[in-house]
Design a protein around this motif. Structure first.
Motif, mmCIF file in Angstrom:
data_model
loop_
_atom_site.group_PDB
_atom_site.id
_atom_site.type_symbol
_atom_site.label_atom_id
_atom_site.label_comp_id
_atom_site.label_asym_id
_atom_site.label_seq_id
_atom_site.Cartn_x
_atom_site.Cartn_y
_atom_site.Cartn_z
ATOM 1 N N THR A 1 3.535 -7.970 9.076
ATOM 2 C CA THR A 1 4.598 -7.031 8.740
ATOM 3 C C THR A 1 5.051 -7.176 7.288
ATOM 4 O OG1 THR A 1 6.218 -8.601 9.603
ATOM 5 C CG2 THR A 1 5.586 -6.816 11.073
ATOM 6 N N TYR A 2 5.576 -6.086 6.796
ATOM 7 C CA TYR A 2 6.232 -6.058 5.482
ATOM 8 C C TYR A 2 7.738 -6.038 5.710
ATOM 9 C CZ TYR A 2 1.686 -4.723 3.594
ATOM 10 O OH TYR A 2 0.368 -4.691 3.251
ATOM 11 N N VAL A 3 8.416 -6.836 4.952
ATOM 12 C CA VAL A 3 9.872 -6.939 5.053
ATOM 13 C C VAL A 3 10.464 -6.620 3.675
ATOM 14 C CG1 VAL A 3 11.807 -8.443 5.657
ATOM 15 C CG2 VAL A 3 9.571 -8.815 6.713
ATOM 16 N N GLN A 4 11.602 -5.946 3.714
ATOM 17 C CA GLN A 4 12.278 -5.656 2.443
ATOM 18 C C GLN A 4 12.397 -6.926 1.606
ATOM 19 O OE1 GLN A 4 13.013 -2.957 1.061
ATOM 20 N NE2 GLN A 4 13.305 -1.357 2.645
ATOM 21 N N PRO B 1 0.838 -1.202 0.000
ATOM 22 C CA PRO B 1 0.000 0.000 0.000
ATOM 23 C C PRO B 1 0.875 1.254 0.000
ATOM 24 C CG PRO B 1 -0.634 -1.504 1.771
ATOM 25 C CD PRO B 1 0.619 -2.044 1.171
ATOM 26 N N ALA B 2 0.307 2.360 -0.450
ATOM 27 C CA ALA B 2 1.062 3.598 -0.607
ATOM 28 C C ALA B 2 1.776 4.047 0.673
ATOM 29 C CB ALA B 2 0.128 4.706 -1.099
ATOM 30 N N GLU B 3 1.070 3.960 1.811
ATOM 31 C CA GLU B 3 1.677 4.444 3.064
ATOM 32 C C GLU B 3 2.883 3.604 3.451
ATOM 33 O OE1 GLU B 3 -1.789 3.129 2.313
ATOM 34 O OE2 GLU B 3 -1.413 2.302 4.316
ATOM 35 N N VAL B 4 2.841 2.313 3.124
ATOM 36 C CA VAL B 4 3.964 1.447 3.456
ATOM 37 C C VAL B 4 5.116 1.709 2.499
ATOM 38 C CG1 VAL B 4 4.689 -0.906 3.920
ATOM 39 C CG2 VAL B 4 2.312 -0.260 4.306
ATOM 40 N N LYS C 1 5.924 4.476 1.282
ATOM 41 C CA LYS C 1 6.589 5.693 1.745
ATOM 42 C C LYS C 1 7.619 5.388 2.819
ATOM 43 C CE LYS C 1 2.766 8.647 1.626
ATOM 44 N NZ LYS C 1 1.926 9.408 2.536
ATOM 45 N N ILE C 2 7.371 4.315 3.573
ATOM 46 C CA ILE C 2 8.253 3.983 4.694
ATOM 47 C C ILE C 2 9.384 3.071 4.257
ATOM 48 C CG2 ILE C 2 8.327 2.739 6.879
ATOM 49 C CD1 ILE C 2 5.366 3.820 7.261
ATOM 50 N N LEU C 3 9.045 2.011 3.542
ATOM 51 C CA LEU C 3 10.068 1.036 3.164
ATOM 52 C C LEU C 3 10.727 1.357 1.831
ATOM 53 C CD1 LEU C 3 8.535 -2.441 4.168
ATOM 54 C CD2 LEU C 3 10.146 -1.035 5.445
ATOM 55 N N GLY C 4 10.090 2.211 1.054
ATOM 56 C CA GLY C 4 10.611 2.498 -0.276
ATOM 57 C C GLY C 4 10.342 1.357 -1.235
ATOM 58 N N GLY C 5 10.426 1.634 -2.499
ATOM 59 C CA GLY C 5 10.149 0.615 -3.508
ATOM 60 C C GLY C 5 8.661 0.328 -3.586
ATOM 61 N N ALA C 6 8.317 -0.692 -4.328
ATOM 62 C CA ALA C 6 6.898 -1.007 -4.528
ATOM 63 C C ALA C 6 6.549 -2.392 -3.985
ATOM 64 C CB ALA C 6 6.556 -0.944 -6.015
ATOM 65 N N VAL D 1 11.721 -3.294 8.210
ATOM 66 C CA VAL D 1 10.480 -3.983 8.589
ATOM 67 C C VAL D 1 9.462 -2.939 9.009
ATOM 68 C CG1 VAL D 1 9.410 -5.583 10.215
ATOM 69 C CG2 VAL D 1 11.738 -6.008 9.427
ATOM 70 N N HIS D 2 8.237 -3.128 8.571
ATOM 71 C CA HIS D 2 7.163 -2.226 8.974
ATOM 72 C C HIS D 2 5.873 -3.023 9.119
ATOM 73 C CE1 HIS D 2 4.558 1.257 9.264
ATOM 74 N NE2 HIS D 2 3.783 0.697 8.360
ATOM 75 N N GLY D 3 5.173 -2.803 10.209
ATOM 76 C CA GLY D 3 3.894 -3.494 10.364
ATOM 77 C C GLY D 3 3.367 -3.380 11.770
ATOM 78 N N GLU D 4 2.568 -4.365 12.148
ATOM 79 C CA GLU D 4 1.946 -4.300 13.464
ATOM 80 C C GLU D 4 1.819 -5.675 14.102
ATOM 81 O OE1 GLU D 4 -1.738 -2.339 12.669
ATOM 82 O OE2 GLU D 4 -2.671 -4.115 11.825
ATOM 83 N N SER D 5 1.960 -5.664 15.410
ATOM 84 C CA SER D 5 1.702 -6.844 16.226
ATOM 85 C C SER D 5 0.457 -6.568 17.047
ATOM 86 C CB SER D 5 2.863 -7.111 17.185
ATOM 87 O OG SER D 5 4.018 -7.421 16.476
#
Lengths: 237, 237
Positions: free
Chosen positions: A139-142, A108-111, A113-118, A213-217
């Motif tokens: 979570t999203y991981v590179q 998603p767009a907001e993610v 912005k944080i992790l870069g790339g698509a 890494v970006h996401g939620e627990s």
DNA sequence: GAATTAAGCTTGTTATAACAAGCTGAAAGT
DNA sequence: ACTTTCAGCTTGTTATAACAAGCTTAATTC
């Protein structure tokens, strides 16, 4: 009448719980016992018991009854996550991982912005504490990391895996909040609709790579909490 | 029948909320409207609406109806509390303090272990965000500080007052957890019994004095959350 | 015009009733 | 001894009914 019947009854039962008459794990009076003791209708008895459940004092199981809930929580340190994982083991908490989803996706767009790339790897896991579903981790991981360490990431805690492979977490930004379980999380965590949850929304950074890494627990609020130590160095932060 | 009626109806209404049919602040159908629309008894309609309230999607007011809840939360940074207070002002949040109790007391044993000594000042305040009770703050302060700054502490945030007088907070240990409102806090914060709360149990230390403040802030989980930035220096923490 | 009252609407409480669904242990069957 | 069934207990759902209490607006009274 100052207070509704259901409230008066639930406060009476609550007092018994707090005073130790009923200990964690003990069964409290059934609906029919409450009806008889307090001479009320079943709907009033049910509401009184529901008030206790709502306060987290009891958990109700169909066919069995209502039982005093334990108030013990697992403490997870945000300041030292790896040590915290060892500490949980020391507390007698065995963490196992159940993989729900693991795939390369368009973020998603907001993610982005944080992790870069698509593209990133999306992981969804359920963490079980001593076999009980207690946390949903999303979570999203590179992508390069997500690809190389896929096998391990599917069945272990993300930070542990990365650290083991020399990807050192240098900084974590986190937001901690309380929410209530919707249908999906209530099913995943085996709790009632609306059950309190503690959510840790985080972004983890490594020194060399930035955000990785970006996401939620999303954890059960009745079983889990976070500790943190904040220190200010010599300069003003 | 796979799902109870009340659940099916509440999921339908939930979808309307999430899809934007009803916006925050909008009224959802009344009990009688739900009864008519879905052809169910009033108790089923009430239960459906209660499910939504339980998930934090609506708030219900007697005589008025049920309204879609805002999901906006005030963010308070644990890493920089003073900046966070300014940031709240920037977010349009005016914080006012209502003093409930302020007195010198004998501390409970566990608090004595932390602050040392036997006596401390116990402060209980309600923090109102834009006039709405949002946080109950219950802390013990070292007795000399509590005495000298009594006037100011009664009506302002503790850390601000101390910092203003050169008592610099050097470290904070905190535990963040979710609980549910009992009768007392439900009255103080004007929320229903069992409403989710986010609790920050903390000890603040100054460089020269060690532990100076210990206690807890109990905030509405629907209005408040914490952010934190964790950094690891050159050495392993 | 201001204050009071009443009507209509909304949610809150409590009762009775009946059926459904899950749990547990004892009894019956193999 | 092991498995299946059943009775009794427990919670879950839904209906009908009636009264209470709060909110809002319009009508009436002063």
């Amino acid at each position: 009448m100052l207070h509704p019947l259901h409230f008066v009854i639930s406060e009476r039962l609550r007092d018994r719980i707090l005073s130790g008459t009923y200990q964690p794990g003990d069964q409290i009076p059934s609906e029919h016992q409450v009806m008889a003791e307090f001479e009320v209708s079943r709907i009033t008895a049910r509401r009184a018991i529901a008030n206790l459940a709502q306060q987290g004092l009891v958990t109700v199981q169909r066919g069995k009854g209502a039982f005093v809930a334990t108030q013990q929580k697992v403490v997870y340190s945000l300041s030292s996550p790896l040590l915290s994982e060892a500490e949980m083991a020391r507390q007698g908490v065995e963490v196992t991982v159940e993989n729900l989803q693991y795939e390369s996706v368009t973020m998603p767009a907001e993610v982005q912005k944080i992790l870069g790339g698509a593209i990133a790897y999306l992981q969804k896991k359920i963490l079980l504490f001593n076999g009980i579903p207690s946390c949903v981790d999303v979570t999203y991981v590179q992508p390069d990391l997500g690809k190389v360490y896929a096998r391990e990431l599917r069945r272990a805690l993300t930070f542990s895996v990365l650290e083991k492979h020399g990807i050192s977490i240098q900084k974590v930004d986190a937001v901690i909040e309380c929410t209530q379980a919707d249908y999906e999380t209530s099913e995943q965590l085996e709790v009632p609709l609306g059950h309190p949850l503690i959510v840790n929304r985080h972004t983890a950074y490594s020194q060399e790579r930035g955000a990785i890494v970006h996401g939620e627990s999303i954890s059960r609020g009745d079983r889990f909490c976070y500790s943190v130590r904040i220190e200010r160095g010599g300069s003003r932060e």
